[in-house]
Design an enzyme around this catalytic site. Structure first.
Site, PDB file in Angstrom:
ATOM      1  N   GLY A  33     -17.966  -9.386   7.297  1.00 40.89           N
ATOM      2  CA  GLY A  33     -16.859 -10.207   7.772  1.00 40.89           C
ATOM      3  C   GLY A  33     -16.534 -10.004   9.233  1.00 40.89           C
ATOM      4  O   GLY A  33     -15.927 -10.866   9.868  1.00 40.89           O
ATOM      5  N   ARG A  34     -16.898  -8.847   9.776  1.00 36.98           N
ATOM      6  CA  ARG A  34     -16.693  -8.615  11.205  1.00 36.98           C
ATOM      7  C   ARG A  34     -17.820  -7.779  11.805  1.00 36.98           C
ATOM      8  O   ARG A  34     -17.653  -7.148  12.844  1.00 36.98           O
ATOM      9  CB  ARG A  34     -15.342  -7.939  11.444  1.00 36.98           C
ATOM     10  CG  ARG A  34     -15.100  -6.679  10.663  1.00 36.98           C
ATOM     11  CD  ARG A  34     -13.744  -6.080  11.016  1.00 36.98           C
ATOM     12  NE  ARG A  34     -13.440  -4.921  10.181  1.00 36.98           N
ATOM     13  CZ  ARG A  34     -12.438  -4.085  10.404  1.00 36.98           C
ATOM     14  NH1 ARG A  34     -11.647  -4.281  11.437  1.00 36.98           N
ATOM     15  NH2 ARG A  34     -12.209  -3.069   9.605  1.00 36.98           N
TER      16      ARG A  34
ATOM     17  N   LYS B  95     -19.571  -4.126  15.362  1.00 37.37           N
ATOM     18  CA  LYS B  95     -18.449  -4.245  14.443  1.00 37.37           C
ATOM     19  C   LYS B  95     -17.239  -4.706  15.254  1.00 37.37           C
ATOM     20  O   LYS B  95     -16.779  -4.002  16.148  1.00 37.37           O
ATOM     21  CB  LYS B  95     -18.143  -2.919  13.753  1.00 37.37           C
ATOM     22  CG  LYS B  95     -17.017  -3.038  12.731  1.00 37.37           C
ATOM     23  CD  LYS B  95     -16.820  -1.742  11.962  1.00 37.37           C
ATOM     24  CE  LYS B  95     -15.697  -1.874  10.948  1.00 37.37           C
ATOM     25  NZ  LYS B  95     -15.500  -0.632  10.166  1.00 37.37           N
TER      26      LYS B  95
ATOM     27  N   ASP C 233     -10.089 -12.189  10.956  1.00 31.36           N
ATOM     28  CA  ASP C 233     -10.375 -12.804  12.254  1.00 31.36           C
ATOM     29  C   ASP C 233     -11.707 -12.341  12.838  1.00 31.36           C
ATOM     30  O   ASP C 233     -12.076 -12.737  13.942  1.00 31.36           O
ATOM     31  CB  ASP C 233      -9.243 -12.524  13.251  1.00 31.36           C
ATOM     32  CG  ASP C 233      -8.937 -11.033  13.406  1.00 31.36           C
ATOM     33  OD1 ASP C 233      -9.820 -10.204  13.088  1.00 31.36           O
ATOM     34  OD2 ASP C 233      -7.826 -10.699  13.845  1.00 31.36           O
TER      35      ASP C 233
ATOM     36  N   ARG D  44     -26.207  -2.146   1.037  1.00 32.38           N
ATOM     37  CA  ARG D  44     -25.193  -1.469   0.224  1.00 32.38           C
ATOM     38  C   ARG D  44     -25.459  -1.675  -1.261  1.00 32.38           C
ATOM     39  O   ARG D  44     -26.238  -2.551  -1.639  1.00 32.38           O
ATOM     40  CB  ARG D  44     -23.809  -2.064   0.555  1.00 32.38           C
ATOM     41  CG  ARG D  44     -23.471  -1.965   2.029  1.00 32.38           C
ATOM     42  CD  ARG D  44     -22.858  -3.285   2.536  1.00 32.38           C
ATOM     43  NE  ARG D  44     -22.745  -3.265   3.995  1.00 32.38           N
ATOM     44  CZ  ARG D  44     -21.768  -2.657   4.653  1.00 32.38           C
ATOM     45  NH1 ARG D  44     -20.807  -2.065   3.981  1.00 32.38           N
ATOM     46  NH2 ARG D  44     -21.754  -2.649   5.964  1.00 32.38           N
TER      47      ARG D  44
ATOM     48  N   ASP E 209     -19.172  -2.002  -2.076  1.00 30.78           N
ATOM     49  CA  ASP E 209     -19.698  -2.632  -0.861  1.00 30.78           C
ATOM     50  C   ASP E 209     -19.668  -1.678   0.329  1.00 30.78           C
ATOM     51  O   ASP E 209     -20.181  -2.007   1.395  1.00 30.78           O
ATOM     52  CB  ASP E 209     -18.912  -3.905  -0.525  1.00 30.78           C
ATOM     53  CG  ASP E 209     -17.424  -3.662  -0.368  1.00 30.78           C
ATOM     54  OD1 ASP E 209     -16.794  -3.306  -1.371  1.00 30.78           O
ATOM     55  OD2 ASP E 209     -16.892  -3.827   0.740  1.00 30.78           O
ATOM     56  N   ASN E 210     -19.080  -0.477   0.142  1.00 25.99           N
ATOM     57  CA  ASN E 210     -19.074   0.545   1.191  1.00 25.99           C
ATOM     58  C   ASN E 210     -20.010   1.701   0.867  1.00 25.99           C
ATOM     59  O   ASN E 210     -19.943   2.745   1.513  1.00 25.99           O
ATOM     60  CB  ASN E 210     -17.658   1.092   1.395  1.00 25.99           C
ATOM     61  CG  ASN E 210     -16.703   0.062   1.958  1.00 25.99           C
ATOM     62  OD1 ASN E 210     -17.133  -0.874   2.628  1.00 25.99           O
ATOM     63  ND2 ASN E 210     -15.419   0.216   1.696  1.00 25.99           N
TER      64      ASN E 210
END
Length: 479
Positions: A82-83, A102, A114, A172, A241-242
């Site tokens: 997402g970022r 990142k 965002d 991941r 996911d981490n």
């Protein structure tokens, strides 16, 4: 520069360019991380536009990867970078290393976000990535932090920053869960084959390579979490996911190092139920491996080899934490003392609540086997000093049973019990100075953390107990 992940079909990612930030400035560079990819700190600093994503390296193929995952134990569906934007990998003597921005802007996977990272969280990731590496814990690395005064809204308006982070791979557990959940077995197999061929090539000759992959990842995960427990590190967001397919500490958000010991300590203010407390981390690691196993089941084919692969977790974790704790206590692993040592360790953790975790183990090296003349620095950490005295006598007897040499033991213990860890208040001081464009504290703190086992008498204050104001610090998923 290459980008091996880009060799996978387009369904695995979205190609896109980073979104530029105005008036970038350099915040920090890790010389050790730069050396890993064959660059000097000056060469990195001279590449500011690349570090912040305003320019793209030659032959780079920027992309954001798709994945899914379980968040706080609940299936969250599609997630993805997402970022973060992967811009390629470089060949090193240790194998290919991927580089990723990142905070470089919106991606199709940003959801309600965002796509940006703030200076505060970027500094925390930068410092902890390098601190964990220096502690000898498997981790992603951080090359640099670059900032911009462009504002982003969190709890308040903060300024933007971009971390360039590095790892052999950012695949991941959730990368596999994504295809399993969509019943896309072909894509699942492509990803598994990519990971095996690139990172676990010896498994290709196994009777069932996918079961062998699960076993290898389960073992690495157990070892990684044992290292976390031994040093008092808490990840804070152990979502699937981490979780790295290579057993690396990944995605530094609301992490923390144990200070006053509390087995149930929760470092993430967002984690209201305490799922990711210090005491729960080993169990959650096992649970996450089960989630990966479910995703790989269509490739493994049968329950029995899948369960057999998972069954390595508990004995591997137990053996590794036993090894690490014996080293922290300066004891040899002797079969004749196995039960005594287990009781000694259990009883230590029973009297440790409220005692600073890092300082206790560091000072323990000064205890003498023959008498209690070296006990005072340790006793001073305890309110219930009689409880410590009783434990210390048993510990002393155990040292005498193996004819332990004080000087040799102290030297060995100080190589595994750090004097310096990244306490939240140390990070906060560096962050506040950096927010005022003063990066000297960040540079100094990074230098101290890269030698955590050295005495560094000139930096003694970095090993001090946290000040009273630090008790009000909180970190959350927005950190």
């Amino acid at each position: 520069m290459d980008n091996s992940f880009a060799s996978l079909p387009p369904a695995f990612y979205t190609r896109l360019m980073p979104t530029p930030l105005p008036a970038p400035y350099l915040v920090g560079v890790s010389a050790l991380a730069a050396d890993m990819i064959g660059l000097s700190p000056q060469q990195v600093a001279d590449s500011l536009d690349i570090l912040i994503g305003n320019a793209v390296p030659e032959r780079s193929q920027p992309l954001a990867a798709v994945y899914s995952g379980h968040q706080f134990g609940v299936w969250a569906g599609q997630l993805g970078d997402g970022r973060a934007i992967l811009f390629g990998d470089v060949a090193t003597t240790q194998g290919p290393i991927e580089l990723q921005w990142k905070g470089a802007g919106l991606t199709p996977y940003s959801r309600m976000g965002d796509g940006r990272a703030v200076l505060r969280s970027s500094i925390r990731e930068f410092l902890c990535s390098e601190a964990m590496h220096a502690l000898g814990i498997p981790t992603s690395r951080a090359l640099s932090v670059a900032g911009s005064d462009q504002g982003v809204v969190r709890e308040t308006i903060e300024t933007s920053a971009v971390v360039v982070r590095m790892a052999p791979s950012f695949v991941r557990f959730g990368s596999f869960e994504h295809w399993y959940n969509r019943k896309k077995t072909d894509e699942l197999k492509l990803l598994a084959d990519y990971v095996i061929d690139r990172f676990y090539p010896a498994l290709r000759d196994a009777e069932n390579p996918y079961a062998a992959l699960l076993e290898a990842v389960t073992r690495r995960t157990a070892h990684m979490i044992a290292h976390w427990q031994a040093v008092g590190f808490m990840h804070g967001v152990m979502n699937t996911d981490n979780m790295s397919i290579l057993g690396l500490t990944l995605d530094y958000g609301p992490y923390g190092f144990m200070e006053a010991f509390d087995a149930n300590h929760i470092c993430n203010h967002t984690d209201q139920q305490g799922r990711y407390s210090y005491a729960n981390q080993p169990q959650v690691g096992h649970w996450n491996c089960y989630a990966l196993a479910q995703a790989l089941l269509p490739l493994i084919g049968e329950i029995e080899p899948t369960q057999a692969a998972l069954d390595v977790y508990q004995p591997e974790f137990a053996a590794k934490i036993d090894e690490l704790m014996h080293a922290k206590l300066g004891l040899q692993q002797l079969e004749a003392h196995e039960e005594t040592d287990r009781a000694l360790l259990d009883d230590l953790f029973a009297i440790l609540p409220g005692v600073d975790f890092t300082q206790f183990f560091r000072r323990l090296s000064g205890l003498r086997a023959a008498d209690n003349s070296g006990d005072d620095p340790l006793r001073d950490l305890f309110i219930e000093r009689e409880a410590f005295d009783a434990w210390a006598e048993r510990y002393r007897a155990r040292l005498q049973a193996e004819n332990s040499d004080d000087q040799a033991r102290a030297l060995a213990m100080n190589q595994v019990n750090p004097k310096y860890v990244l306490r939240n208040y140390l990070a906060q001081v560096a962050i506040e100075k950096a927010q005022n464009k003063d990066f000297t504290e960040l540079e100094r703190l990074l230098s101290v953390l890269q030698r955590p086992y050295d005495e560094q008498p000139e930096h003694e204050h970095y090993a001090a107990l946290p000040p009273d104001w630090a008790s009000h610090l909180e970190v959350s998923c927005s950190s």
